[in-house]
Design an enzyme around this catalytic site. Structure first.
Site, PDB file in Angstrom:
ATOM      1  N   GLY A 183       0.793  -1.225   0.000  1.00 42.55           N
ATOM      2  CA  GLY A 183       0.000   0.000   0.000  1.00 42.55           C
ATOM      3  C   GLY A 183       0.822   1.270   0.000  1.00 42.55           C
ATOM      4  N   GLN A 184       2.130   1.142   0.076  1.00 42.24           N
ATOM      5  CA  GLN A 184       2.945   2.346   0.197  1.00 42.24           C
ATOM      6  C   GLN A 184       3.176   3.035  -1.140  1.00 42.24           C
ATOM      7  OE1 GLN A 184       3.792  -0.793   0.413  1.00 42.24           O
ATOM      8  NE2 GLN A 184       5.967  -1.141   0.538  1.00 42.24           N
ATOM      9  N   GLY A 185       2.878   2.361  -2.231  1.00 38.33           N
ATOM     10  CA  GLY A 185       3.031   3.002  -3.539  1.00 38.33           C
ATOM     11  C   GLY A 185       4.344   2.672  -4.214  1.00 38.33           C
TER      12      GLY A 185
ATOM     13  N   ALA B 125      11.484  -3.441   6.951  1.00 35.36           N
ATOM     14  CA  ALA B 125      12.597  -2.605   7.392  1.00 35.36           C
ATOM     15  C   ALA B 125      12.770  -1.376   6.502  1.00 35.36           C
ATOM     16  CB  ALA B 125      13.895  -3.409   7.439  1.00 35.36           C
ATOM     17  N   SER B 126      11.668  -0.836   6.014  1.00 32.35           N
ATOM     18  CA  SER B 126      11.707   0.369   5.175  1.00 32.35           C
ATOM     19  C   SER B 126      12.719   0.237   4.053  1.00 32.35           C
ATOM     20  CB  SER B 126      12.050   1.606   6.022  1.00 32.35           C
ATOM     21  OG  SER B 126      11.222   1.684   7.144  1.00 32.35           O
ATOM     22  N   ARG B 127      12.908  -0.990   3.528  1.00 32.23           N
ATOM     23  CA  ARG B 127      14.033  -1.209   2.641  1.00 32.23           C
ATOM     24  C   ARG B 127      13.700  -1.118   1.159  1.00 32.23           C
ATOM     25  NH1 ARG B 127      14.096  -6.375   0.442  1.00 32.23           N
ATOM     26  NH2 ARG B 127      16.341  -6.629   0.194  1.00 32.23           N
TER      27      ARG B 127
ATOM     28  N   LYS C 299      16.396   7.692   0.935  1.00 36.81           N
ATOM     29  CA  LYS C 299      16.474   6.776   2.074  1.00 36.81           C
ATOM     30  C   LYS C 299      15.082   6.194   2.303  1.00 36.81           C
ATOM     31  CE  LYS C 299      19.980   9.213   4.914  1.00 36.81           C
ATOM     32  NZ  LYS C 299      20.212   9.837   6.235  1.00 36.81           N
TER      33      LYS C 299
ATOM     34  N   GLU D  11       8.832   3.341   8.043  1.00 35.09           N
ATOM     35  CA  GLU D  11       8.514   3.197   9.460  1.00 35.09           C
ATOM     36  C   GLU D  11       8.754   4.437  10.317  1.00 35.09           C
ATOM     37  OE1 GLU D  11       9.796  -1.267  10.457  1.00 35.09           O
ATOM     38  OE2 GLU D  11      11.133  -0.252   9.073  1.00 35.09           O
TER      39      GLU D  11
END
Ligand SMILES: Cc1cc2nc3c(=O)[nH]c(=O)nc-3n(C[C@H](O)[C@H](O)[C@H](O)COP(=O)(O)OP(=O)(O)OC[C@H]3O[C@@H](n4cnc5c(N)ncnc54)[C@H](O)[C@@H]3O)c2cc1C
Ligand code: FES
Ligand code: FES
Lengths: 323, 802, 158
Positions: B480-482, B520-522, B750, B754
C-alpha cells in the site's frame, strides 16, 4: 447464519398482526442493533418484521412541543434546525451517534427500544420528560420514558407492541439543554459517560431583553458571575446520566438542589458532586468506575453551563453552540 | 543535479487505479474454481490438556469436505523457533491455539461445523505475567524445545546483549543520572483488510499459494521446509501476492492459518481459502508484544551523554515469531540515538500463556525510542538544560560510527531538531506548565536495508517490448505504500521513459527474482538501487540498437519523403554524432545525440527504434532485457550484536503541542510536526503519505490503542473497543521533508516506511510533561491515567505543604 | 425461500433472486460479484462496505437486502463513466495520494460522494464528519481529506 424470512408491512396494524402469527419474529427498524446481534449470533429470529415502510412512524411534528415518530432516523433529527435550537440535548445526542452510515439508518425508536445503558438518546429524553407513545393490543397508550426503561436492554413493552413515537412537552421561554457524550475518540464510540442537562430560568422581575447583556459576554465564568449578581433563579432542572447505572437515570437529588436556587459557579460544582454521588458506575473495560463518577461530577457542571449558554443564545441570530 | 524529469516529482499513483474503481483484487476477492472455505477452531483455554476431540458430527454436516485435527496431519513443528505444531493435539498454550479445522463449500457451513466439534479439556495452571514466568520454579509453558530437548526456563534462548565501553564506570563519573521504568502495551496492527490466503494444489501436488506475505521468498522457503517434513519434498511451490490491504508487520511470518489452509487443500484436493473475520484478526493475529523497560542514563556537567543502560522484558506469548527478534532493532536507538559512548542493553523474551507476538511497523523501535526519549527529557531536566538544546548537543553527526557499529553517512538531525523547534514554537511555549505544553523526540532507523538474513538483496528483471512498454519483474511486494509508482519513477528516469510506460509486476515467486522482503523500510532503497542498475543495462542495450537502427530509419524516412516530394533534399548529416552508444542519450522517450540534443533529425522516438528492432515481423530477433541482483554492502550483526547492517540510517524529529484538560484527563493534540530525513524525496506526496500515516498510528500508540489481554484472552476484539483513530480525531500533522541526498541511495533516497511512527509517542509524552509536570511512562496515556496522576500529585503537594 | 427483488443498481434496473437473510453487501460481493465494497468488519464499525442508497451513505454489511426493493443503489463501480473516465473523486484520490493499501478507498469515496451530492461546498469539518465512520489505517486521513476537498473544488468549477 440461520435463515429468516423478512416482511415489510405498511401499517402498524399489519405489523402487529404479523407479530402475533409468525413464529420467532422480531421487529427491525434501521437494524443497526438487530443486524449486529444476528451477526454475533446473539439473536436468531425466524422472521424479521420491518418497520421501515410504515409511513405513520416517520413524522416530526413541532407544533407545541415536539413529537417524533419512532421510525425517524438520527440523521433526519440532526438536520432539523428546530430541534437543534430548542431541543439541543437531543440534537447533541443524535448528531454524535456512531457514524453517518449508522445515523442514516438507525432510528430513535430502535435506540430507545434497544435501551442499551449507553444509548445516547435516553438521557436527553429523560431531561425533556419525554413520553413514549405505544401501540398496544388494546389500543394506544403512553408511558413516561422513566417508566419505559426497565434495565439494560429491557423496556416496558409487551410482546408485539410497537413504539409509535416519542412526545416531548413544550419548553419554557428561558430553557436550555445540552448532552455531553464523553468518549475516547470523537466518532464511532459509545459514551464512557453521558450527561444531559436541561435548565429553566426564572426571568420574572428582569427586563424583557435581559439576555442582551449576557450575549455580549464571551467568558463563561463572567456569565455565571452576572447570573449570580442579578440573582437569576433556576425554575426547573433535569439532569440525566448514562452508563453509570443499569439504565440511564435521573440525578434527582442534584435536580432538587438546583431547584429554586440562584445560579452560581459554586452551586454548579455542588450539583456535579451530588450527581456523582447518585451515580453507581461499574468498572468495565471501557471505563473505570472511579473515573466515571469523576466525569459525572465534571460533565454535569459543564452540561448545565452549556445549557445556560444556549438558553441565552437560543432565540438570537447566533446558532446555539454545539459540541 | 536537479534536472530530473520524474525523480522528486509528485507522480500520481495511476498504477493503482483499480483501487479507486473497485476493481482491485485482494485476497477477499480471489476465487478459484471449486474453492472451499476453511475455518479454524481455537482453544477455549489459555492452558489446558486436550482430553478428546470428536469431529464426527461436524463431518456429517452436508457441505463439509474435511475436518482435520492434529491427528490427521503429520506431527511436525513449524515457526522460527520450531516451538509449535500446526494443529495442537495434546496441550493448548494460548487461546488462539488451533485445535481443529474445517473445509466446506461455504463460510457459513464451515462455521456451523466448528460448533459441532466437541473438545474436552483439562485446564492447566497458566501464567500471564512475564516477570512471574521468569521466576525459577514458574510452571513451564514448554517442556521440550524444537529439537526435543528439555526446556529449563520460560526465557527464550535468544541472547540480546550489547555491551560497549564501561557503563558502571561512566555512571560513577556522571554528574547527573536518571532512571526510569516504562511499559508499552499489546498493539494490534489492524490492517483494514483481514488476513487470508488461498492454497491450491495441482493434480500432482505442486502448490500455488496466494498469500498476503510481504516476504514471498521467505514464505516459499518456510513452506518448502514444511513440505520436506511432511513428505512433499519434491513438490514445486509458487507464492503469489494478491493486492495486499496493509501489513504493518503482520505479514512477515508464515502464520499457522496458512499451514492449515495448505493441509485442508491437500486433504480435499480442492483450492481452499481461509479468510479471517475481524474478530479473529483481533483474537489470533500476533500483536506487537508488551515490553517493560528499565532505562538509566547519565551525562556530565556539560550535558554530554556518558552512558545508557537499558533492560527490556518482552512478553513473547506462547510461541515464537519475529516479535522475539525485535530487540535487535531496539538496540539501535538505545545504542545509537544521540552520541553515547558507553552502552549496555539486554533484552529477554519470555514465554507466557498469552497470545504469541509479532513485529509491527517500527519493529521494536517505537517502544525503545519511547524509553530513550522520555528518559532524555528527564535527564535534561535533571541537568538543568533545555531538552531541545540537550538533544542538539548530543545529536548524531555524519561520519560517526555508533557503539553498535552503525556507520552514519548523512545525518541532518540538527536540521530536523531546529525545524521542529521553530515550527512548534518551542522557545515561546516550553516550560510554562499551564496545561499546555510542547515536547519533542527524535529517531534513528535503518534506511538502506537491514541485513537480517544472509542476503539483503533483491533481484529485478526489466524487459522492454516493441512498443516501448516496459515490464519490470520484481520479487518484492507492495502493501500500500506506492512502490509501483516510486519504482516506475526511478526506472523511467534511468532509462529515459515515462513512468506510465512502466508496468511493475510484484509478488510472484515464479516471475520475480529473489528478494529479502518488503520490510525494514528497505524497498525504495534496495529495489531502487537494483532498478537503476538494471535500467542502465537496458538503456545501454537500447542505445546499441539505436546506433544500428537510427541511420536505417532516417534513410528510409528520407526515401519516403523523396517519393512524396521530388524536390526534397536529403540533409547532410554527421552520422559520427550517433555512431556509438556513448554518444546517445534518451529522455522522455526521445533518443538524441548528446552533442546535438536539439538536432531534429537525430531526435527519434525510442518506440520507433524498438519497433523496428524487436518486431518479430521484421525478421529481426533482438531482445532488450536486463537482470540485476543487488545486495547492499552491509554486515549482519555479529555475536556481540555489532555490525553496520544498513547502508544508511534515517533520522527525524517529531514535535508535539498538547493541551491537557485537567478536569477530565483528556489530552488534545494541538499540533504535530514531523520533520524527517528522507535522503531525497522520490515523490514528496507519497513520502508525506508515509509520514502522516505513521504519525497517526503513533498517536494511537501514545493515547488510545491497547489490545486488552486479560488472562490471555483478548477482551476488545472489535474496532469499537480497539481505538484506532477516526478522521474526526483531527490531529493537525505537518510533515516536513528534510533532504540530504544519500550517496548510496537511489537518486539519494532513504527508506521512510517506518520512521514517522517512532518518535510520536515520546514526543507526546514529553509534551504532556511540559503541560502538567507529570511524566507518563506507561502507554497508552489514557484520560484515566492522566487524571489519577493529577490527583495523586495534588495530594502529594498538599501533604508536603501540611 | 428465495424472493425476487427489483431495484436500481448504478443506474440500471435489475431484478435478482435473494435469500431474505442476506445483507446488501452479500448480494453485491458474493452474488453479483461487484466486489468494490469491502468487508472490513461486518458489523458497521469500519465503513469499508459503504454504498449509497437513495442518496444516503450506509453500511451495506448491516443493510437487509430486502430493504433495497425499489431503491436506488450506487456503488463504487457506478462512479466512473462508461468510457472509463474517472469521477472527480476517484481522480482526486489518485492524484493526492488518498489511496494507500486501498482497502478503505471504495467506502471513503462513497461516503465522500454522498456528502458532496448534498453539500457541494463542505468545510473540512463536514468532510471529516462524513468519513468518521470510515476507518483508514494507512493514511492518517490527511491526504484523504485533501483528496475530497480538491475534488469538491473541481466539481464546483465545472
Ligand atoms: C457502528 C455502530 C455504532 C453505533 N453507535 C451508537 C452510538 O454512538 N450511540 C448509540 O446510542 N447507539 C449506537 N449504535 C446502536 C444503534 O445504532 C442505535 O441504538 C440505533 O438507534 C438503533 O436503531 P435501529 O433503528 O437501527 O434499531 P434496530 O436495530 O432496528 O432495533 C433495535 C431494537 O428495537 C426494536 N425496535 C425498533 N423499533 C421499534 C419500534 N418502533 N417499536 C418496538 N420495537 C422496536 C427492535 O425489535 C430491536 O429489538 C451503534 C450501532 C452501530 C452498528
Ligand atoms: S464491513 Fe460494513 S462497516 Fe465494516
Ligand atoms: S488506504 Fe489502507 S486503510 Fe485506508
Amino acid at each position: 447464519m440461520k435463515g429468516y424470512d423478512y416482511y415489510k408491512p405498511d401499517t402498524i396494524e399489519e405489523a402487529m398482526k404479523m407479530m402475533s402469527t409468525l413464529d420467532g419474529a422480531e421487529y427491525i427498524a434501521g437494524g443497526t442493533d438487530v443486524m449486529v446481534l444476528i451477526k454475533k449470533k446473539a439473536l436468531s429470529p425466524q422472521n424479521l418484521i420491518s418497520l421501515r415502510n410504515i409511513s405513520e412512524l416517520s413524522y416530526i411534528d413541532t407544533d407545541n412541543g415536539l413529537r417524533i415518530g419512532s421510525g425517524v432516523t438520527h440523521s433526519r433529527i440532526s438536520e432539523s434546525d428546530f430541534i437543534k435550537r430548542h431541543y439541543s440535548a437531543l440534537f447533541d445526542a443524535v448528531s454524535n451517534i456512531g457514524s453517518v452510515q449508522v445515523r442514516n439508518v438507525g432510528t430513535v425508536g430502535g435506540n430507545i427500544c434497544n435501551a442499551a445503558p449507553s444509548a445516547d438518546t435516553l438521557c436527553p429524553f429523560l431531561v425533556f420528560d419525554a413520553v413514549v407513545l405505544i401501540a398496544g393490543q388494546k389500543g394506544e397508550y403512553q408511558l413516561a420514558i422513566d417508566d419505559f426503561l426497565l434495565g439494560p436492554n429491557r423496556v416496558a413493552l409487551a410482546k408485539g407492541e410497537i413504539v409509535k413515537g416519542i412526545n416531548l412537552p413544550a419548553l419554557g421561554a428561558n430553557s436550555g439543554s445540552a448532552y455531553i457524550k464523553h468518549t475516547r475518540r470523537k466518532a464511532m464510540e459509545l459514551p464512557i459517560v453521558g450527561i444531559a442537562a436541561r435548565i429553566d430560568i426564572d426571568a420574572k422581575g428582569h427586563p424583557n431583553d435581559w439576555k442582551e447583556a449576557f450575549r455580549r459576554i464571551d467568558d463563561i465564568s463572567d456569565m455565571l458571575r452576572l447570573l449570580e449578581k442579578e440573582r437569576f433563579v433556576c425554575n426547573d432542572a433535569r439532569i440525566a446520566m448514562g452508563v453509570v447505572a443499569p439504565r440511564p437515570i435521573r440525578a434527582k437529588k442534584a435536580e432538587s438542589a438546583l431547584q429554586g436556587k440562584v445560579i452560581s459557579e459554586g452551586l454548579l460544582d455542588e450539583i456535579g458532586r451530588i450527581a456523582a454521588s447518585e451515580s453507581q458506575p461499574r468498572d468495565t473495560l471501557r471505563g473505570e468506575a472511579w473515573y466515571r463518577r469523576e466525569m459525572v461530577h465534571v460533565l454535569t457542571k459543564r452540561a448545565v453551563l452549556m445549557a445556560l449558554e444556549r438558553m441565552i443564545h437560543a432565540d438570537s441570530s447566533n446558532n446555539p453552540k454545539t459540541s | 543535479m536537479e534536472d530530473f524529469l520524474y525523480v522528486g516529482k509528485d507522480v500520481p499513483r495511476t498504477a493503482e487505479i483499480n483501487k479507486v474503481t473497485g476493481r482491485a483484487v485482494y485476497i477477499d476477492e480471489l476465487k478459484r474454481p471449486g474453492m472451499l472455505y476453511g475455518k479454524i477452531l481455537y482453544s477455549r483455554y489459555a492452558h489446558a490438556r486436550i482430553k478428546s476431540i470428536n469431529t464426527e458430527k461436524a463431518k456429517k454436516l452436508p457441505g463439509v469436505k474435511a475436518v482435520i485435527t492434529g491427528y490427521d496431519i503429520p506431527d511436525v513443528r513449524v515457526g522460527f523457533m520450531e516451538d509449535q505444531t500446526v494443529l495442537k493435539r495434546d496441550v493448548v498454550r494460548q487461546y488462539r491455539d488451533e485445535v481443529a479445522a474445517v473445509a466446506a463449500t461455504s463460510r457459513e457451513i464451515a462455521e456451523e461445523a466448528l460448533d459441532l466439534i466437541e473438545v474436552e479439556y483439562e485446564e492447566l495452571p497458566a501464567i500471564f505475567d512475564p516477570v512471574e514466568a521468569m521466576k525459577p520454579g514458574a510452571p513451564l509453558i514448554h517442556e521440550l524445545d524444537g529439537h526435543g530437548r528439555p526446556v529449563k526456563s520460560n526465557v527464550l534462548p535468544l541472547r540480546w546483549t550489547l555491551n560497549v565501553g564501561d557503563v558502571e564506570k561512566a555512571r560513577r563519573e556522571s554528574a547527573y543520572v536518571v532512571k526510569d521504568s516504562l511499559t508499552t502495551p499489546w498493539i494490534n496492527q489492524c490492517c483494514l483488510g483481514t488476513s487470508g490466503c488461498v492454497a491450491e494444489f495441482d493434480s500432482v501436488n505442486n502448490l500455488t499459494f496466494y498469500s498476503q506475505t510481504n516476504v514471498i521468498f521467505g514464505a516459499k522457503q518456510r513452506i518448502s521446509r514444511y513440505f520436506a517434513k511432511i513428505g512433499l519434498k519434491d513438490k514445486k511451490i509458487r507464492v503469489i501476492n494478491p493486492i495486499v490491504a496493509g501489513s504493518f508487520g503482520t505479514k512477515l511470518d508464515t502464520d499457522i492459518y496458512e499451514f492449515i489452509c495448505i493441509q485442508l487443500a491437500l486433504k480435499t484436493r480442492r483450492p481452499v481459502k481461509i479468510q479471517f473475520t475481524r474478530e479473529e484478526e483481533f483474537r489470533t493475529l500476533p500483536p506487537r508484544q508488551t515490553t517493560r523497560f528499565e532505562i538509566e542514563q547519565g551525562c556530565d556537567k556539560n550535558g554530554m551523554l556518558t552512558f545508557r543502560k537499558a533492560e527490556a522484558i518482552l512478553d513473547n506469548g506462547a510461541y515464537t515469531s519475529w516479535g522475539a527478534t525485535t530487540p535487535s532493532v531496539m538496540m539501535m536507538p538505545i545504542s545509537s540515538l544521540y552520541r553515547v559512548p558507553n552502552v549496555y542493553f539486554n533484552a529477554v523474551c519470555v514465554y507466557t500463556n498469552n497470545i504469541y507476538s509479532q513485529a509491527m511497523r517500527g519493529y521494536g523501535n517505537p517502544q525503545a525510542s519511547f524509553a530513550v526519549e522520555v528518559s532524555m527529557d528527564h535527564l535534561a531536566e535533571e541537568a538543568g538544560i533545555d531538552a531541545a538544546e540537550f538533544r542538539m548537543k548530543n545529536r548524531n553527526r555524519p561520519g560517526e560510527v555508533t557503539p553498535m557499529g552503525l556507520k552514519i553517512t548523512t545525518c541532518p538531525l540538527d536540521r530536523c531538531i531546529t525545524t521542529v523547534k521553530e515550527k512548534i514554537g518551542w522557545d515561546q511555549k516550553r516550560g510554562k506548565k499551564n496545561g499546555r505544553g510542547v515536547g519533542m523526540a527524535s529517531l534513528i532507523h535503518v534506511a538502506g536495508g537491514a541485513r537480517v538474513y544472509l542476503s539483503d538483496g533483491t533481484g529485478i528483471r526489466i524487459k522492454v517490448d516493441e512498443n516501448g512498454h516496459v515490464d519490470v519483474l520484481s520479487g518484492s511486494t507492495d502493501q500500500g505504500q506506492g512502490s509501483q509508482t516510486v519504482l516506475a519513477q526511478i526506472i523511467a528516469e534511468t532509462i529515459g521513459f515515462r513512468p506510465e510506460d512502466i508496468n511493475i509486476i510484484f509478488g510472484d515467486t515464479a516471475l520475480g527474482l529473489w528478494d529479502a522482503g518488503t520490510h525494514a523500510s528497505r524497498h525504495t532503497f534496495i529495489a531502487g538501487n537494483a532498478a537503476i542498475r538494471a535500467g542502465e543495462k537496458v538503456k545501454r542495450q537500447i542505445l546499441e540498437l539505436a546506433v544500428e537502427y537510427v541511420p536505417k530509419l532516417l534513410k528510409s524516412d528520407f526515401r519516403k519523403q523523396k517519393k512524396k516530394d521530388p524536390d526534397f533534399h536529403e540533409p547532410e548529416l554527421d552520422f559520427t554524432l550517433i555512431d556509438n552508444p556513448e554518444k546517445l542519450d534518451i529522455k522522455d522517450r526521445m533518443i538524441f545525440a548528446k552533442k546535438a540534443p536539439e538536432n531534429p533529425n537525430f531526435r527519434i522516438d525510442v518506440a520507433r527504434v524498438l519497433n523496428r528492432a524487436l518486431n518479430v515481423g521484421n525478421g529481426e530477433s533482438k531482445t532488450v532485457m536486463a537482470e540485476v541482483f543487488w545486495d547492499p554492502p552491509t554486515q549482519m550483526l555479529n555475536s556481540e550484536m555489532k555490525g553496520n547492517w544498513s547502508c544508511t540510517y534515517a533520522f527525524g524529529t517529531t514535535g508535539a503541542e498538547v493541551e491537557v484538560d485537567t478536569e477530565t484527563g483528556e489530552v488534545k493534540i494541538l499540533k504535530l510536526v514531523a520533520a524527517h530525513d528522507v535522503g531525497r524525496a522520490m515523490n514528496p506526496t507519497l513520502v508525506k503519505g508515509q509520514i502522516y500515516g505513521a504519525a497517526y498510528i503513533g498517536v494511537g500508540f501514545a493515547l488510545t490503542e491497547k489490545l486488552q489481554v486479560v488472562e490471555g484472552r483478548v477482551m476488545n476484539p472489535n474496532l469499537r473497543d480497539y481505538k484506532v483513530l477516526t478522521a474526526l480525531d483531527d490531529i493537525p500533522v505537518e510533515a516536513v521533508i528534510v533532504e540530504d541526498p544519500d550517496p548510496m541511495g537511489p537518486y539519494g533516497a532513504k527508506g521512510i516506511g517506518e520512521p514517522g511512527l517512532v518518535p510520536t509517542a515520546p514526543a507526546i509524552a514529553n509534551a504532556i510533561y511540559d503541560a502538567i509536570g507529570i511524566r507518563f511512562t506507561d502507554l497508552p496515556i489514557t484520560p484515566e491515567k492522566v487524571l489519577a496522576a493529577i490527583r495523586a500529585k495534588k495530594q502529594e503537594n498538599q501533604q508536603r505543604d501540611a | 425461500m428465495k424472493r425476487e427483488i427489483a431495484f436500481t443498481l448504478n443506474n440500471e434496473e435489475i431484478a435478482v433472486e435473494v435469500e431474505p437473510n442476506w445483507t446488501l453487501l452479500y448480494l453485491l460481493r458474493e452474488v453479483l460479484e461487484m466486489t468494490g465494497a469491502k468487508e472490513g468488519c461486518g458489523v458497521g464499525e469500519c465503513g469499508a462496505c459503504t454504498v449509497i442508497v437513495d442518496g444516503n451513505a450506509i453500511s451495506s454489511c448491516l443493510y437487509p437486502v430486502m430493504e433495497v426493493e425499489g431503491k436506488n443503489v450506487t456503488t463504487i463501480e457506478g462512479l466512473s463513466k462508461e468510457d472509463g473516465t474517472l469521477h472527480p473523486l476517484q481522480q482526486s484520490f489518485i492524484e493526492n495520494n488518498g489511496v494507500q493499501c486501498g482497502y478503505c478507498t471504495s467506502g471513503m469515496i462513497m461516503s465522500a460522494k454522498a456528502l458532496l451530492d448534498k453539500n457541494p461546498d463542505p468545510t473540512e469539518n463536514d468532510i471529516r464528519v462524513s468519513i468518521a465512520g470510515n476507518i483508514c489505517r494507512c493514511t492518517g486521513y490527511v491526504q484523504i481529506v485533501e483528496s475530497i476537498r480538491k475534488a469538491a473544488e473541481k466539481m464546483k468549477n465545472t
